[in-house]
Design an enzyme around this catalytic site. Structure first.
Site, PDB file in Angstrom:
ATOM      1  N   THR A 104      37.026  44.754  38.504  1.00  0.00           N
ATOM      2  CA  THR A 104      37.924  45.660  38.316  1.00  0.00           C
ATOM      3  C   THR A 104      37.347  46.612  37.229  1.00  0.00           C
ATOM      4  O   THR A 104      37.779  47.759  37.166  1.00  0.00           O
ATOM      5  CB  THR A 104      39.306  45.427  38.113  1.00  0.00           C
ATOM      6  OG1 THR A 104      39.408  44.393  39.324  1.00  0.00           O
ATOM      7  CG2 THR A 104      40.228  46.451  38.309  1.00  0.00           C
ATOM      8  N   THR A 180      38.153  39.673  36.605  1.00  0.00           N
ATOM      9  CA  THR A 180      39.049  38.591  35.722  1.00  0.00           C
ATOM     10  C   THR A 180      39.166  37.306  36.593  1.00  0.00           C
ATOM     11  O   THR A 180      39.473  36.269  35.912  1.00  0.00           O
ATOM     12  CB  THR A 180      40.407  39.328  35.691  1.00  0.00           C
ATOM     13  OG1 THR A 180      40.961  39.939  36.872  1.00  0.00           O
ATOM     14  CG2 THR A 180      40.363  40.554  34.629  1.00  0.00           C
ATOM     15  N   ASP A 181      38.890  37.612  37.793  1.00  0.00           N
ATOM     16  CA  ASP A 181      39.392  36.121  38.624  1.00  0.00           C
ATOM     17  C   ASP A 181      38.639  34.680  38.226  1.00  0.00           C
ATOM     18  O   ASP A 181      39.092  33.754  37.964  1.00  0.00           O
ATOM     19  CB  ASP A 181      38.648  36.239  40.081  1.00  0.00           C
ATOM     20  CG  ASP A 181      39.715  37.192  41.110  1.00  0.00           C
ATOM     21  OD1 ASP A 181      40.640  37.813  40.472  1.00  0.00           O
ATOM     22  OD2 ASP A 181      39.539  37.032  42.108  1.00  0.00           O
ATOM     23  N   LYS A 259      43.097  32.307  33.737  1.00  0.00           N
ATOM     24  CA  LYS A 259      43.973  33.340  34.301  1.00  0.00           C
ATOM     25  C   LYS A 259      45.012  32.602  34.794  1.00  0.00           C
ATOM     26  O   LYS A 259      45.100  31.728  35.588  1.00  0.00           O
ATOM     27  CB  LYS A 259      43.051  33.851  35.432  1.00  0.00           C
ATOM     28  CG  LYS A 259      43.737  35.190  35.919  1.00  0.00           C
ATOM     29  CD  LYS A 259      42.770  35.961  37.007  1.00  0.00           C
ATOM     30  CE  LYS A 259      43.660  37.320  37.336  1.00  0.00           C
ATOM     31  NZ  LYS A 259      42.750  38.189  38.264  1.00  0.00           N
TER      32      LYS A 259
HETATM   33  N1  ASP Z   1      38.506  40.134  42.097  1.00  0.00           N
HETATM   34  C1  ASP Z   1      38.236  40.964  41.183  1.00  0.00           C
HETATM   35  C2  ASP Z   1      37.105  40.224  40.284  1.00  0.00           C
HETATM   36  O1  ASP Z   1      37.429  39.030  39.716  1.00  0.00           O
HETATM   37  C3  ASP Z   1      39.397  41.113  40.217  1.00  0.00           C
HETATM   38  C4  ASP Z   1      39.161  41.537  38.820  1.00  0.00           C
HETATM   39  O2  ASP Z   1      38.112  42.360  38.572  1.00  0.00           O
HETATM   40  O3  ASP Z   1      39.941  41.487  37.801  1.00  0.00           O
HETATM   41  O4  ASP Z   1      35.858  40.682  40.197  1.00  0.00           O
END
Ligand code: ASP
Length: 436
Positions: A104, A180-181, A259
Site C-alpha cells: 500500500t 504491511t500484511d 501486525k
Molecule cells: N495487502 C497489502 C500488502 O501487504 C496491504 C498493505 O500494503 O498494507 O501488501
C-alpha cells in the site's frame, strides 16, 4: 482490453460489447437501463454479477440473468501520473537507500474504479514526500512490486542479498518499503539474514494508500528515513505509527513485532515486551541496550538462504493432524505447531506428530497466546509432546519461528543442528524466562 476478474458467460458478454474495466457502460435490464463505470472483480468472486459504480459513488452488482444488453457509452482512460521534479538534495546529508518492494505504501487509488493499485515506485515516493530531501541523501531502487501476501522465501533471500550489498556499499541506513500484511515476516527474515548490520535497516509500510487524506505513508516514510539516517543504533527494525495520531512513531525490533490490527494505523505492536523505542517530532527515545551504529561493514555477515519447505500449523480443538503427514509426504522439512496455551496439542495428534519427528522433520512448538512463553513441563500433555520430539520454542513469536526455521533449513543444517539453533537466541527472538 482489461476485464479483470470476469469469467464465463459474463466475460463473453463484456468482450462482445468491446467493454473494459473503467469504461462507462449502459446495461439494459427488463426494468430499464443502468449507467455506470465497469468495476473489476476479484479473482475469486462469483461469475454471475457485473459490478457498476454509479454516478453517486455506490457500486451495484447486476445479475447476469437479468441483463439483456451491454453498450459502451464512453471509454475509460488509464490513470496517468507524472511526479513533480525531484527536489535538490542538501549536500553532506547521510546516505539512505530506499528499497521498494510494493504494498500500500507504494500504491494509490485508481479513481476510475475505486480500487487500490500498486503503482508508485520508490522513486515516485521520494518525489511525493519532498521533505525527505532535507533529511537524507536518498537513492531509490524498486526491488520488486508485489503485495506482501505474495512474498516467498525466495523474495526474502533476494531482498537480504540486496540489503547486504547496500550495507557493504556504505549507506548510512536502509529503508525497505513493504506491504504491511507480512512485513513482520520480512523483518524477521532480514534480522536473521543480516548478522550485525552496522546501521539501521528499517521496514516501513502504510495502512492507507498515499493519496488518501488519512494516509500514514508520508509520516511513516519520513520517520523511517529519519531513523535510518540518524539513529545512533544498528539492527533491523519496523517503524510505524505508535497510536492513531500522526505525532508519534514506534520503533519495533524486527523479531518482536506483529501486525495486530487489520486497518488501524497503529496496527504494528511489539509483542511480549516494550518497543525498542519511540520517535516524536524527530526526537528518539531508544532502548539503551540496542547495539550502536558503526562505520564500515566490518563485522557484518550476510547469510541470505531461506528454504521455504517449512510450515506453520495452528492447533485447534479437533485439530486435523493428518495435515502433518500430508506436509511431510509433500517434502516439508520442518513444522512449527502453534499450540494452545503453554504449548499443547490434542492427544489425537500424537501419532502424526511422532511420525513426523521420527522421519527427521523438525517439529517445534510456539503458542497461539502470543504473550508469555511455551512451557511444556507444566502439564503431562506437554511432557508427552516433548517425549515425541517436539521442541519448545519459548517466547518466540510463531511467525518468527517459521522464518527462523526456513532460514536454518536454508543453511543446510540437519535436524539436530536445527533443533539446537531453534532453542538458542540469535537475534533477540528468544528471551530467557525471567523470574517475576
Ligand atoms: N495487502 C497489502 C500488502 O501487504 C496491504 C498493505 O500494503 O498494507 O501488501
Amino acid at each position: 482490453m482489461s476485464l479483470e476478474g470476469y469469467r464465463g458467460r459474463l466475460l463473453e458478454l463484456l468482450r462482445s460489447a468491446g467493454a473494459s474495466v473503467g469504461d462507462e457502460l449502459v446495461v439494459s435490464t427488463a426494468s430499464g437501463d443502468v449507467e455506470g463505470t465497469l468495476m473489476p472483480r476479484y479473482q475469486l468472486s462469483d461469475q454471475l454479477h457485473l459490478v457498476l459504480k454509479l454516478k453517486n459513488g455506490y457500486n451495484v452488482g447486476m445479475a447476469l440473468g437479468r441483463i439483456s444488453g451491454v453498450r459502451v457509452k464512453g471509454k475509460g482512460r488509464e490513470p496517468s501520473f507524472s511526479p513533480p521534479p525531484r527536489p535538490r538534495a542538501t549536500a553532506g546529508l547521510p546516505k539512505v537507500l530506499i528499497l521498494g518492494t510494493g504494498g500500500t505504501i507504494a500504491s494509490r487509488v485508481d479513481y476510475r474504479t475505486g480500487g487500490v493499485k500498486a503503482a508508485l515506485s520508490s522513486e515516485e515516493l521520494y518525489h511525493l514526500v519532498p521533505e525527505l530531501s532535507g533529511i537524507a541523501d536518498i537513492s531509490t531502487e524498486a526491488t520488486m512490486n508485489i503485495y506482501s501476501e505474495n512474498m516467498t522465501a525466495e523474495h526474502w533471500s533476494a531482498l537480504a542479498r540486496r540489503a547486504g550489498d547496500a550495507l557493504k556499499e556504505g549507506f548510512d541506513g536502509i529503508v525497505v518499503t513493504h506491504g504491511t500484511d507480512t512485513m513482520h515476516y520480512t523483518s524477521a527474515a532480514l534480522s536473521f539474514a543480516l548478522d550485525s548490520p552496522p546501521v539501521p535497516v528499517v521496514l516501513v509500510g502504510s495502512q492507507r494508500s498515499s493519496d488518501r487524506p488519512s494516509s500514514d505513508s508520508a509520516t511513516n516514510l519520513i520517520g523511517a528515513v529519519t531513523f535510518a539516517a540518524r539513529a545512533p543504533v544498528s539492527g533491523v527494525f519496523v517503524v510505524m505509527h505508535a497510536g492513531p495520531g500522526d505525532d508519534e512513531l514506534a520503533i519495533h525490533a524486527g523479531v518482536r513485532v506483529r501486525k495486530l490490527h487489520t486497518s488501524r494505523r497503529d496496527a504494528f505492536r511489539s509483542v511480549n515486551g516494550a518497543p525498542a523505542g519511540t520517535m516524536k517530532d524527530g526526537e528518539m527515545r531508544l532502548d539503551q541496550s540496542l547495539p550502536p551504529r558503526r562505520s564500515g561493514a566490518a563485522g557484518l555477515s550476510v547469510i541470505p538462504g531461506f528454504d521455504g519447505r517449512a510450515s506453520l500449523l495452528k492447533v485447534y480443538p479437533g485439530f486435523h493432524s493428518s495435515l502433518i503427514g500430508d506436509l511431510v509426504r509433500g517434502g516439508c522439512r520442518g513444522i512449527v505447531l502453534e499450540g494452545t496455551g503453554l504449548g499443547h496439542a490434542p492427544s489425537s495428534s500424537y501419532a502424526d506428530i511422532a511420525d513426523a519427528a521420527k522421519s527427521g522433520v523438525f517439529v517445534g512448538m510456539s503458542s497461539q497466546c502470543m504473550n508469555g512463553s511455551v512451557r511444556m513441563t507444566v502439564y503431562d500433555t506437554g511432557r508427552d509432546l516433548a517425549k515425541l520430539g517436539v521442541v519448545p520454542l519459548g517466547d518466540m513469536l510463531s511467525e518468527v519461528a517459521l522464518v527462523k526455521l526456513m532460514w536454518l533449513l536454508g543453511q543446510g543444517y540437519d535436524s539436530p543442528k536445527v533443533a539446537d539453533m531453534m532453542t538458542k537466541n540469535l537475534r533477540g527472538e528468544l528471551r530467557e524466562r525471567r523470574p517475576l
